[in-house]
Write a protein that holds these residues in place. Structure first.
Motif, mmCIF file in Angstrom:
data_model
loop_
_atom_site.group_PDB
_atom_site.id
_atom_site.type_symbol
_atom_site.label_atom_id
_atom_site.label_comp_id
_atom_site.label_asym_id
_atom_site.label_seq_id
_atom_site.Cartn_x
_atom_site.Cartn_y
_atom_site.Cartn_z
ATOM 1 N N LEU A 69 5.542 -5.691 8.901
ATOM 2 C CA LEU A 69 4.311 -6.194 8.307
ATOM 3 C C LEU A 69 4.673 -6.910 7.007
ATOM 4 C CD1 LEU A 69 1.978 -3.099 8.797
ATOM 5 C CD2 LEU A 69 2.026 -5.185 10.151
ATOM 6 N N THR A 70 3.971 -7.971 6.714
ATOM 7 C CA THR A 70 4.226 -8.740 5.505
ATOM 8 C C THR A 70 3.735 -7.961 4.288
ATOM 9 O OG1 THR A 70 3.845 -10.739 6.785
ATOM 10 C CG2 THR A 70 3.843 -10.971 4.406
ATOM 11 N N ARG A 71 4.609 -7.831 3.281
ATOM 12 C CA ARG A 71 4.228 -7.172 2.030
ATOM 13 C C ARG A 71 3.671 -8.228 1.080
ATOM 14 N NH1 ARG A 71 3.870 -2.031 0.932
ATOM 15 N NH2 ARG A 71 4.946 -2.134 -1.045
ATOM 16 N N ILE A 72 2.497 -7.971 0.574
ATOM 17 C CA ILE A 72 1.839 -8.915 -0.329
ATOM 18 C C ILE A 72 1.624 -8.247 -1.676
ATOM 19 C CG2 ILE A 72 -0.277 -10.222 -0.744
ATOM 20 C CD1 ILE A 72 -0.464 -10.691 2.218
ATOM 21 N N HIS A 73 1.911 -9.011 -2.715
ATOM 22 C CA HIS A 73 1.706 -8.498 -4.072
ATOM 23 C C HIS A 73 0.341 -8.967 -4.567
ATOM 24 C CE1 HIS A 73 2.587 -7.059 -8.060
ATOM 25 N NE2 HIS A 73 2.216 -8.239 -8.552
ATOM 26 N N ASP A 74 -0.569 -8.016 -4.698
ATOM 27 C CA ASP A 74 -1.912 -8.294 -5.227
ATOM 28 C C ASP A 74 -2.435 -6.988 -5.826
ATOM 29 O OD1 ASP A 74 -4.456 -9.066 -5.853
ATOM 30 O OD2 ASP A 74 -5.077 -9.495 -3.791
ATOM 31 N N PRO A 75 -2.161 -6.765 -7.112
ATOM 32 C CA PRO A 75 -2.566 -5.508 -7.742
ATOM 33 C C PRO A 75 -4.070 -5.253 -7.706
ATOM 34 C CG PRO A 75 -1.069 -6.725 -9.168
ATOM 35 C CD PRO A 75 -1.425 -7.627 -8.020
ATOM 36 N N SER A 76 -4.891 -6.294 -7.537
ATOM 37 C CA SER A 76 -6.343 -6.105 -7.524
ATOM 38 C C SER A 76 -6.878 -5.702 -6.145
ATOM 39 C CB SER A 76 -7.035 -7.388 -7.992
ATOM 40 O OG SER A 76 -6.797 -8.436 -7.063
ATOM 41 N N HIS A 77 -6.022 -5.716 -5.131
ATOM 42 C CA HIS A 77 -6.471 -5.361 -3.772
ATOM 43 C C HIS A 77 -6.712 -3.852 -3.696
ATOM 44 C CE1 HIS A 77 -6.517 -4.954 0.609
ATOM 45 N NE2 HIS A 77 -6.767 -6.256 0.632
ATOM 46 N N PRO A 78 -7.788 -3.427 -3.011
ATOM 47 C CA PRO A 78 -8.094 -1.995 -2.938
ATOM 48 C C PRO A 78 -7.027 -1.160 -2.228
ATOM 49 C CG PRO A 78 -9.883 -3.306 -1.964
ATOM 50 C CD PRO A 78 -8.822 -4.249 -2.384
ATOM 51 N N LEU A 79 -6.235 -1.768 -1.353
ATOM 52 C CA LEU A 79 -5.198 -1.024 -0.639
ATOM 53 C C LEU A 79 -3.826 -1.103 -1.306
ATOM 54 C CD1 LEU A 79 -6.105 -1.917 3.054
ATOM 55 C CD2 LEU A 79 -6.608 0.177 1.822
ATOM 56 N N ALA A 80 -3.746 -1.742 -2.464
ATOM 57 C CA ALA A 80 -2.460 -1.901 -3.145
ATOM 58 C C ALA A 80 -1.942 -0.550 -3.626
ATOM 59 C CB ALA A 80 -2.611 -2.856 -4.319
ATOM 60 N N ASP A 81 -0.615 -0.377 -3.507
ATOM 61 C CA ASP A 81 -0.001 0.860 -3.983
ATOM 62 C C ASP A 81 0.254 0.741 -5.489
ATOM 63 O OD1 ASP A 81 2.176 -0.835 -4.120
ATOM 64 O OD2 ASP A 81 3.288 0.114 -2.498
ATOM 65 N N GLU A 82 1.000 1.704 -6.030
ATOM 66 C CA GLU A 82 1.225 1.721 -7.477
ATOM 67 C C GLU A 82 2.045 0.530 -7.968
ATOM 68 O OE1 GLU A 82 4.104 4.018 -5.181
ATOM 69 O OE2 GLU A 82 1.998 4.387 -5.492
ATOM 70 N N THR A 83 2.799 -0.129 -7.059
ATOM 71 C CA THR A 83 3.556 -1.329 -7.450
ATOM 72 C C THR A 83 2.743 -2.601 -7.272
ATOM 73 O OG1 THR A 83 4.511 -1.634 -5.246
ATOM 74 C CG2 THR A 83 5.733 -0.221 -6.793
ATOM 75 N N GLY A 84 1.533 -2.490 -6.738
ATOM 76 C CA GLY A 84 0.678 -3.658 -6.557
ATOM 77 C C GLY A 84 0.857 -4.358 -5.220
#
Length: 130
Positions: A69-84
């Protein structure tokens, strides 16, 4: 069962198989932006008809694509982990559209075969009535 009936049965099995393929492709396209969605893939199997003994095609099991699965960096996303980061889907719209075009063409070819068999059968009935 005559050959014209068998050809109708073969082409209708192809229509059903390609319709199932198009259904899964449309699910993939509609869920391309769904986080964590895995692409569905369907294969075809040869099967013998119980009624007529004609070889047909049938949709096989639906499998999930196991590519990363493609990892996407978006800290504002509700499913983002602690690294965003969060996992997006593994659906590639270009591949899905190409597969959909192939399935559509195959569906159309089966439909033409069905129509030709029906016309030939109708023509044969007209000849027999004379």
């Amino acid at each position: 069962m005559n050959d014209l009936s068998k050809s109708l049965e073969v082409s209708s099995s192809g229509l059903r198989a390609q319709a199932a393929r198009l259904r899964h492709l449309s699910e993939n396209i509609s869920n391309a932006d769904t986080p964590g969605y895995r692409r569905k893939m369907i294969s075809f199997e040869a099967a013998m008809s119980d009624r007529s003994g004609v070889a047909e095609v049938s949709p096989g099991r639906v499998r999930l694509d196991r590519t990363e699965l493609t990892r996407i960096h978006d800290p504002s996303h509700p499913l983002a982990d602690e690294t965003g980061h969060f996992d997006s889907s593994n659906v590639d719209l270009l591949i899905e559209l190409a597969d959909a075009r192939e399935a559509q063409r195959s569906y159309e070819a089966n439909l033409k075969m069905f129509e030709q068999s029906r016309k030939m059968s109708s023509g044969l009935m007209d000849l027999l009535r004379r």
